[in-house]
Design an enzyme around this catalytic site. Structure first.
Site, short mmCIF file in Angstrom:
data_model
loop_
_atom_site.label_atom_id
_atom_site.label_comp_id
_atom_site.label_asym_id
_atom_site.label_seq_id
_atom_site.Cartn_x
_atom_site.Cartn_y
_atom_site.Cartn_z
CG HIS A 224 -2.09 0.92 1.13
ND1 HIS A 224 -2.26 2.00 1.98
CD2 HIS A 224 -3.14 0.96 0.26
CE1 HIS A 224 -3.36 2.65 1.66
NE2 HIS A 224 -3.91 2.04 0.63
CE LYS A 226 -1.40 4.84 -1.89
NZ LYS A 226 -2.03 4.24 -0.69
CG ASP A 231 18.62 11.47 -10.44
OD1 ASP A 231 18.63 10.34 -10.98
OD2 ASP A 231 18.50 12.52 -11.08
CG HIS A 402 -7.55 8.26 -0.89
ND1 HIS A 402 -6.28 8.04 -1.35
CD2 HIS A 402 -8.03 7.02 -0.55
CE1 HIS A 402 -5.99 6.75 -1.31
NE2 HIS A 402 -7.04 6.12 -0.82
CE LYS A 404 -4.40 6.84 2.22
NZ LYS A 404 -5.71 6.37 2.30
CG ASP A 409 -0.59 20.41 20.58
OD1 ASP A 409 -1.82 20.25 20.76
OD2 ASP A 409 0.27 19.96 21.36
#
Length: 484
Positions: A224, A226, A231, A402, A404, A409
């Site tokens: 899952h 990404k 380089d 979508h 996350k 604070d």
């Protein structure tokens, strides 16, 4: 003949109950949350045969023998590579704020990964901006590109990314692309798969789905993450898959997917590159370590420390959950969370409630419409006790939110691929960044506020008036917590 059927029936019943008893013992003897064990037992007893079948498919964290043995052997050499970062000048615990210091200690002790300073971050919050930035960096690549994604869906600007990768490979850039088998079936059936391989790109399916091996490896264990690393100097991570939302799931009825990515430069890039190398070796057996980062840091400038927190089979259990818990326990004023899938564990639910009960302003933003009907109903099963504890809940109406993210604070944040559900926190290969950068965190907080501005606030008096029909489905789907 009737007597034969009678005996066969008795034998069948006995064998079934022996099977159920055996699976029950297996569930009880596994060390896991009591709520998860109880959920599985209810599924096994309420849905005869099918419940047992589901447990064998989804009930245990089973990576498969080859990958599990490979991951076990990898832990020490990768740990040695990570430990070298502690000698790097970019690891400056004496200059870190209290928010990230304890997380640095946890991740260092459990996996050898320290928080590193000297980074720059750019928050990218529109699909067009994200994809065009990725394309530009690919076009400027000189030596290597490493990518891992759950979903690659052809169409729109995603095709422009594919074209840029092919051109980069043709000019001599080494390109390694790892895509989850279950998340990217459209890509593997498209002409892009063949074109990339023909151009010299190494394209691998992660956790290939095979009906012949359904009892040898848990099928819903997914890659899952990404991550893009170019380089070993530029990296991207966040919630967005390699898709153009205008060409992705247009008929799902949830609206356009709303995502973010973070573009990073500095020593943290090399850590993300090492995470890709880990995933590559788990899948292929090929070991490649990235170069160690250049660590010359000017302590008179902003340090922007970042802690990379990976999780997944072969890595320390519950690491991201522990980081999330530490962050929430340190909150003094506010916590703001965005997640598309909200099915928390019992411990995490209690932490959220306790944080609100001690006077911290806790806000939860989730999509009103969800592409998973089961998750939608299961999420709402938690609303009442959260609202009673003082947690503020907002349902977003501007599409499938979508993103996350967790902001603490308004000074410290977590951002990455991790949903607030059992699947992300216990099962899948995930990664999140713990970012100790007040300016970046403020920018993310303001973005979260735009989500709230497009949301409806759930109020307890109104929520308590919902129908018996809704209450039934909430509780019914809540029982399937371990499958969500």
């Amino acid at each position: 003949m009737e007597q034969l059927y009678h005996y066969l029936t008795i034998i069948g019943v006995v064998l079934y109950w022996v099977l159920v008893a055996g699976v029950t013992l297996r569930v009880v003897l596994k060390r896991r949350a009591v709520s998860v064990s109880l959920s599985w037992l209810m599924i096994i007893y309420i849905i005869p045969i099918v419940g047992v079948f589901c447990y064998f498919l989804f009930g245990e964290l089973n990576l498969g023998r080859t990958r599990a043995e490979r991951a076990h052997k990898m832990f020490t050499p990768f740990g040695n590579w990570f430990n070298q970062l502690n000698d790097c000048q970019a690891h400056l615990p004496e200059h870190m704020s209290v928010h990230i210091t304890k997380i640095d200690e946890l991740c260092n002790n459990r996996m050898g990964i320290p928080a590193l300073s000297g980074n720059s971050l750019s928050l990218q919050d529109s699909p067009d901006k994200i994809l065009r930035s990725i394309i530009q960096d690919i076009e400027n690549a000189q030596s290597s590109i490493r990518m891992v994604f759950y979903i690659w869906h052809p169409g729109g600007l995603a095709d422009s990314v594919a074209s840029a990768l092919i051109q980069a490979s043709k000019r001599g850039v080494n390109v390694k692309l790892l895509l989850d088998s279950a998340g990217s079936p459209r890509f593997f059936r498209s002409h892009w798969f063949g074109m990339m391989k023909s151009s010299g790109i190494e394209v691998k399916q992660a956790l290939a789905v095979s009906p012949m091996r359904i009892f040898l490896r848990r099928l819903d264990l997914r890659q899952h993450r990404k991550i893009i690393v170019i380089d070993d100097s530029i990296a991207y991570t966040g919630s967005m898959n390699l898709v153009d939302p205008e060409h992705f799931k247009q008929d799902s009825g949830v609206g356009q997917w709303i995502d973010i990515m973070v573009r990073v430069t500095g020593p943290t890039v090399n850590v993300l590159s090492a995470i890709h190398c880990w995933d590559w070796e788990v899948e292929t057996g090929e070991r490649v370590f990235p170069q160690l980062p250049e660590c010359t840091i000017n302590t008179n400038e902003s340090l922007h420390p970042i802690q990379v927190v990976p999780s997944g089979p072969g890595m320390p259990e519950n690491l991201i959950l522990q980081v999330l818990s530490i962050a929430m326990h340190q909150a003094n004023e506010s916590i703001r969370i965005t997640t598309p899938y909200f099915v928390p564990s019992a411990d995490l639910l209690e932490t959220l409630k306790m944080t609100a009960q001690r006077g911290v302003n806790v806000e939860l933003i989730i999509p009103h419409k969800n592409d998973s009907l089961m998750v939608k109903w299961a999420s709402r099963a938690f609303y009442s006790e959260l609202l009673e504890a003082g947690v503020k809940i907002y349902e977003f109406y501007g599409g499938l939110l979508h993103t996350k993210s967790v902001v603490i604070d308004e000074k410290f944040c977590l951002v990455g691929t991790v949903n607030v559900d059992m699947r992300s926190l216990w099962l899948n290969f995930e990664v999140t960044l713990a970012v100790d950068d007040e300016a970046f965190t403020k920018e993310l907080y303001w973005l979260q506020q735009t989500y709230i501005d497009s949301s409806h606030s759930i109020l307890l008096p109104e929520w308590n008036k919902r129908s018996v029909y809704n209450r039934f489905f909430e509780r019914a789907f809540y029982l399937f917590n371990p499958l969500l």
